[in-house]
Design an enzyme around this catalytic site. Structure first.
Site, PDB file in Angstrom:
ATOM      1  N   TRP A  28      -4.904   0.017   6.374  1.00 54.45           N
ATOM      2  CA  TRP A  28      -5.369   1.513   6.180  1.00 54.45           C
ATOM      3  C   TRP A  28      -4.368   2.469   5.949  1.00 54.45           C
ATOM      4  O   TRP A  28      -4.468   3.683   5.603  1.00 54.45           O
ATOM      5  CB  TRP A  28      -6.554   1.986   7.284  1.00 54.45           C
ATOM      6  N   GLU A  75       4.825  -8.923  -0.799  1.00 52.90           N
ATOM      7  CA  GLU A  75       4.307  -7.904  -1.536  1.00 52.90           C
ATOM      8  C   GLU A  75       5.460  -7.185  -2.435  1.00 52.90           C
ATOM      9  O   GLU A  75       6.239  -6.336  -1.755  1.00 52.90           O
ATOM     10  CB  GLU A  75       3.786  -6.541  -0.526  1.00 52.90           C
ATOM     11  N   SER A  85      -1.891  -3.841  -5.139  1.00 58.28           N
ATOM     12  CA  SER A  85      -2.737  -3.571  -6.204  1.00 58.28           C
ATOM     13  C   SER A  85      -4.065  -4.666  -6.313  1.00 58.28           C
ATOM     14  O   SER A  85      -4.498  -4.763  -7.387  1.00 58.28           O
ATOM     15  CB  SER A  85      -2.090  -3.149  -7.491  1.00 58.28           C
ATOM     16  N   GLY A 109      -4.254  -2.521   0.641  1.00 59.08           N
ATOM     17  CA  GLY A 109      -4.303  -1.075   0.698  1.00 59.08           C
ATOM     18  C   GLY A 109      -5.294  -0.114   0.281  1.00 59.08           C
ATOM     19  O   GLY A 109      -6.673  -0.237   0.729  1.00 59.08           O
ATOM     20  N   GLY A 110      -5.228   0.303  -0.960  1.00 55.95           N
ATOM     21  CA  GLY A 110      -6.058   1.198  -1.561  1.00 55.95           C
ATOM     22  C   GLY A 110      -7.502   0.783  -1.649  1.00 55.95           C
ATOM     23  O   GLY A 110      -8.323   1.439  -1.141  1.00 55.95           O
ATOM     24  N   HIS A 129       6.463  -3.642   6.767  1.00 57.57           N
ATOM     25  CA  HIS A 129       5.768  -3.095   5.631  1.00 57.57           C
ATOM     26  C   HIS A 129       7.043  -2.578   4.755  1.00 57.57           C
ATOM     27  O   HIS A 129       7.780  -1.735   5.369  1.00 57.57           O
ATOM     28  CB  HIS A 129       4.567  -2.389   5.933  1.00 57.57           C
ATOM     29  N   GLY A 156       0.541  -0.002  -4.536  1.00 59.22           N
ATOM     30  CA  GLY A 156      -0.260   1.414  -4.610  1.00 59.22           C
ATOM     31  C   GLY A 156       0.126   1.738  -6.260  1.00 59.22           C
ATOM     32  O   GLY A 156      -0.040   2.970  -6.686  1.00 59.22           O
TER      33      GLY A 156
HETATM   34  P1  PGA Z   1      -2.140  -1.448  -2.389  1.00 58.91           P
HETATM   35  O1  PGA Z   1      -1.322  -1.420  -0.949  1.00 58.91           O
HETATM   36  O2  PGA Z   1      -3.191  -2.577  -2.203  1.00 58.91           O
HETATM   37  O3  PGA Z   1      -2.769  -0.134  -2.309  1.00 58.91           O
HETATM   38  O4  PGA Z   1      -1.326  -1.873  -3.584  1.00 58.91           O
HETATM   39  C1  PGA Z   1      -1.052  -2.812  -0.535  1.00 58.91           C
HETATM   40  C2  PGA Z   1      -0.185  -2.484   0.935  1.00 58.91           C
HETATM   41  O5  PGA Z   1       0.516  -1.616   0.912  1.00 58.91           O
HETATM   42  O6  PGA Z   1      -0.276  -3.373   1.866  1.00 58.91           O
END
Ligand code: PGA
Length: 247
Positions: free
Chosen positions: A9, A163, A208, A229-230, A93, A169
């Site tokens: 989050w 990642e 994403s 994330g989002g 991260h 993002g």
């Molecule tokens: P995202 O973020 O799904 O918004 O790209 C992933 C993350 O930062 O763990």
């Protein structure tokens, strides 16, 4: 084998918003084969623990320090996380690496402490766009993994999230081939480093992940889960991802 759905989050959702989220999310029936993690802001952990009591969801925070107490202004203690009922931590991260200047050595120390405190640990690794363009993806992954896992004895669940920084993002998702290749490299590393123990370690993809790309990404070899994330901020979209994966 279960598939991990981990939500990050970031700095979103105070206690009240977390409560609203979970009340809505708990109305969905999830497949048995899905294992969920929620990395909530530390300030919302207490409320989240209370709401999720008696469920199988794993709660954690997005950073824990390498010391469990002391003069470390502003930091989260892994020990306090578990005293509060949290069971997991997210380490390394790319936002921590980029904006808080965390390096591989610091991350290695944090992993060691988190494992000693028996927190389930998800370590994030991944290359920047510049590194990928220069053909350095493999060497960066190996460098991050080798440093992070140096001398590590696993004492609690440990997973890796691949990642690519350029996919976080941005809405730009890595191609299935790119994901397959990176995950293959990470598994090779894990085989060498952890020998027979490596199969329990899952490799998650993050960057994403959305309801419309989740199915295809989940079918890529060696993708054992997602770090989201989002799309994890809205109960319906998180559930749609879970449905797409199928469990
Ligand atoms: P995202 O973020 O799904 O918004 O790209 C992933 C993350 O930062 O763990």
């Amino acid at each position: 084998m279960s598939f991990i759905i981990a939500s990050n989050w970031k700095m979103n959702k105070g206690p009240q918003e977390a409560e609203i989220f979970f009340k809505s999310f708990l109305s969905f029936v999830l497949p048995d084969a899905i294992e969920t993690y929620f990395f909530v802001p530390a300030l919302s952990l207490q409320t989240s623990v209370e709401i999720l009591a008696g469920t199988t969801h794993h709660l954690g925070v997005q950073n824990t320090h390498f010391e469990v107490q002391g003069a470390w202004t502003g930091e989260n203690s892994a020990r306090v996380v578990s005293q509060m009922g949290g069971v997991a931590t997210l380490l390394g991260h790319s936002e921590r690496r980029q904006y808080f200047l965390e390096d591989n050595l610091l991350i290695q120390k944090k992993i060691e402490t988190a494992q000693k405190e028996k927190l389930k640990t998800i370590l994030c690794v991944g290359e920047t766009l510049e590194q990928r363009k220069k053909g350095q993806t493999h060497s960066i992954l190996i460098e991050q993994l080798e440093a992070a896992c140096l001398g590590l004895t696993l004492q609690s669940d440990f997973h890796i999230a691949y990642e690519p920084v350029w996919a976080i993002g941005t809405g730009e998702v890595a191609s299935e081939n790119q994901v397959a290749e990176a995950h293959r490299w990470i598994r090779e590393f894990l085989k060498q480093r952890f020998l027979n123990d490596n199969q329990q370690i899952k490799i998650l993809y993050g960057g994403s992940v959305k309801p419309d790309n989740a199915k295809a990404l989940s079918q890529v070899p060696e993708v054992g889960g997602f770090l989201i994330g989002g799309a994890s901020l809205i109960p319906e979209s998180l559930y749609q991802i879970i449905q797409a994966v199928g469990g």
